[in-house]
Structures are given as C-alpha cells and as structure tokens.
Design a protein around this motif. Structure first.
Motif, mmCIF file in Angstrom:
data_model
loop_
_atom_site.group_PDB
_atom_site.id
_atom_site.type_symbol
_atom_site.label_atom_id
_atom_site.label_comp_id
_atom_site.label_asym_id
_atom_site.label_seq_id
_atom_site.Cartn_x
_atom_site.Cartn_y
_atom_site.Cartn_z
ATOM 1 N N SER A 199 0.997 -1.295 0.000
ATOM 2 C CA SER A 199 0.051 -0.045 0.123
ATOM 3 C C SER A 199 0.850 1.103 -0.090
ATOM 4 O O SER A 199 2.132 1.185 0.244
ATOM 5 C CB SER A 199 -0.985 -0.100 1.328
ATOM 6 N N ALA A 219 -3.255 3.566 -12.795
ATOM 7 C CA ALA A 219 -4.178 2.549 -12.263
ATOM 8 C C ALA A 219 -4.717 2.050 -13.881
ATOM 9 O O ALA A 219 -4.801 2.757 -14.727
ATOM 10 C CB ALA A 219 -5.373 3.165 -11.598
ATOM 11 N N THR A 268 -10.718 0.702 -12.168
ATOM 12 C CA THR A 268 -10.134 1.542 -11.168
ATOM 13 C C THR A 268 -9.861 3.130 -11.693
ATOM 14 O O THR A 268 -9.832 4.039 -11.077
ATOM 15 C CB THR A 268 -8.978 1.000 -10.539
ATOM 16 N N ARG A 296 -13.056 5.096 -12.531
ATOM 17 C CA ARG A 296 -13.841 5.837 -11.133
ATOM 18 C C ARG A 296 -12.845 6.723 -10.687
ATOM 19 O O ARG A 296 -13.321 7.881 -10.270
ATOM 20 C CB ARG A 296 -13.944 4.610 -10.450
ATOM 21 N N ALA A 304 -3.735 3.713 -1.592
ATOM 22 C CA ALA A 304 -3.896 2.757 -2.677
ATOM 23 C C ALA A 304 -3.374 1.570 -2.277
ATOM 24 O O ALA A 304 -2.354 1.597 -1.373
ATOM 25 C CB ALA A 304 -3.386 3.350 -3.862
ATOM 26 N N GLU A 305 -3.952 0.482 -2.799
ATOM 27 C CA GLU A 305 -3.438 -0.711 -2.571
ATOM 28 C C GLU A 305 -2.951 -1.359 -4.139
ATOM 29 O O GLU A 305 -3.602 -1.014 -4.938
ATOM 30 C CB GLU A 305 -4.439 -1.656 -2.095
ATOM 31 N N GLY A 306 -1.792 -1.968 -4.077
ATOM 32 C CA GLY A 306 -1.302 -2.751 -5.415
ATOM 33 C C GLY A 306 0.030 -3.210 -5.331
ATOM 34 O O GLY A 306 0.310 -3.679 -3.991
ATOM 35 N N ALA A 354 -1.879 0.999 -8.896
ATOM 36 C CA ALA A 354 -2.921 0.835 -7.991
ATOM 37 C C ALA A 354 -4.073 0.026 -8.544
ATOM 38 O O ALA A 354 -4.453 0.545 -9.488
ATOM 39 C CB ALA A 354 -3.326 2.430 -7.683
ATOM 40 N N LYS A 355 -4.310 -1.001 -7.654
ATOM 41 C CA LYS A 355 -5.503 -1.886 -7.951
ATOM 42 C C LYS A 355 -6.770 -1.369 -7.290
ATOM 43 O O LYS A 355 -7.960 -1.526 -7.817
ATOM 44 C CB LYS A 355 -5.013 -3.314 -7.604
ATOM 45 N N LYS A 356 -6.633 -0.674 -6.344
ATOM 46 C CA LYS A 356 -7.682 -0.262 -5.343
ATOM 47 C C LYS A 356 -7.142 1.355 -4.859
ATOM 48 O O LYS A 356 -6.109 1.456 -4.766
ATOM 49 C CB LYS A 356 -8.146 -1.034 -4.166
ATOM 50 N N LEU A 357 -8.115 2.115 -5.070
ATOM 51 C CA LEU A 357 -7.602 3.681 -4.816
ATOM 52 C C LEU A 357 -8.696 4.385 -4.142
ATOM 53 O O LEU A 357 -9.798 4.248 -4.708
ATOM 54 C CB LEU A 357 -7.075 4.378 -6.058
ATOM 55 N N GLY A 358 -8.463 4.990 -3.121
ATOM 56 C CA GLY A 358 -9.676 5.995 -2.473
ATOM 57 C C GLY A 358 -8.937 7.115 -1.627
ATOM 58 O O GLY A 358 -7.746 7.031 -1.448
#
Length: 148
Positions: free
Chosen positions: A8, A58, A62, A65, A78-80, A101-105
C-alpha cells in the motif's frame, strides 16, 4: 484461511490526473504523487522534510472511477504493487519505478466526504457468494480535502 495482503501507499495527488488508453483498449490513469516525510526530533516534535515524488498508474475500472473522483491535492490511500521497468534516458537505459494501484481511495484521516450507498448493479461474483449491498438513502459524495 490465510490473510491476503498487498503493498500500500499513501500521500497526495501532486499532478492533474491524466487519462490514456492502452494498446488493449483499457483506460489508464497516470498521476504524479507526493509523499510527505518527517524527522522526529529529540524533544518528541517533528520537523517536516521535503516530500518525495513518484509515479502512480491504475487501469480499467479503477482508472475510470478515479478519473471522476480524484483531483490534484487530494490525500489518498492505494493498494497494489510496485513495478519496475527499463526506460531510455539521455541514451542510457535505466530502471524506472511506478506504483500500480489496484484499489484507490481518499485518506479518511485527511478527507471529509459523504458516501453514496445507493445500490450498484450486482456482479456475478457477489451473486454467487450471496453478498447483499447495504440499502440506504442516497447520499451524494462531496469531497473536501482538509489539507493536513
């Protein structure tokens, strides 16, 4: 069952998000990110140091969005994974690095916002597992970065 973990990264969006398309036709997000750094002093206080800057990308959903939700200055998590690749600079091949980044917020510790909990269309995986999306009155998301 084993706990699944990934790398992360957190920081702030340092550039305007840029959209491009891969050779496969997938949406790609590129941003320059900054990471703040601090030095702990002997008296327990902290001194802010210069931030470091890095590349983050990304792909696909992902990226799509994120392009509508993140902006320069936003604090994020971010996770990745980190990817290194060869690149030619000044006639010399060097290793470049980017975070994928596979997940991002947004970073909850540094951002105020409301959550929209209206139902999204179910995916086959959710239906197979019997997961239900929470139902609630719709709340429009409005991001307000605190800048801490």
């Amino acid at each position: 069952m084993t706990l699944h973990t990934q790398q992360s990264i957190s920081g702030f969006i340092a550039s305007e998000p840029q959209q491009s398309v891969t050779a496969n036709g997938d949406t790609r997000l590129y941003v320059r990110i900054g990471q703040p750094h601090f030095r702990r002093n002997e008296d327990g206080t902290f001194t802010e140091l210069e931030p470091s800057f890095h590349d983050m990308v990304a792909y696909r959903a992902t990226a799509e969005r994120a392009l509508t939700r993140v902006a320069k200055g936003d604090s994020f998590i971010a996770e990745g994974y980190t990817r290194t690749f060869p690149i030619e600079r000044d006639g010399e091949v060097v290793e470049a690095e980017e975070f994928v980044a596979k997940k991002l917020g947004h970073d909850l510790a540094r951002t105020n916002y409301d959550v929209d909990r209206t139902r999204r269309p179910a995916t086959p995986a959710r239906e197979a597992l019997g997961h239900q999306m929470p139902t609630a009155e719709p709340v429009r998301a409005s991001v307000n970065t605190l800048g801490l």
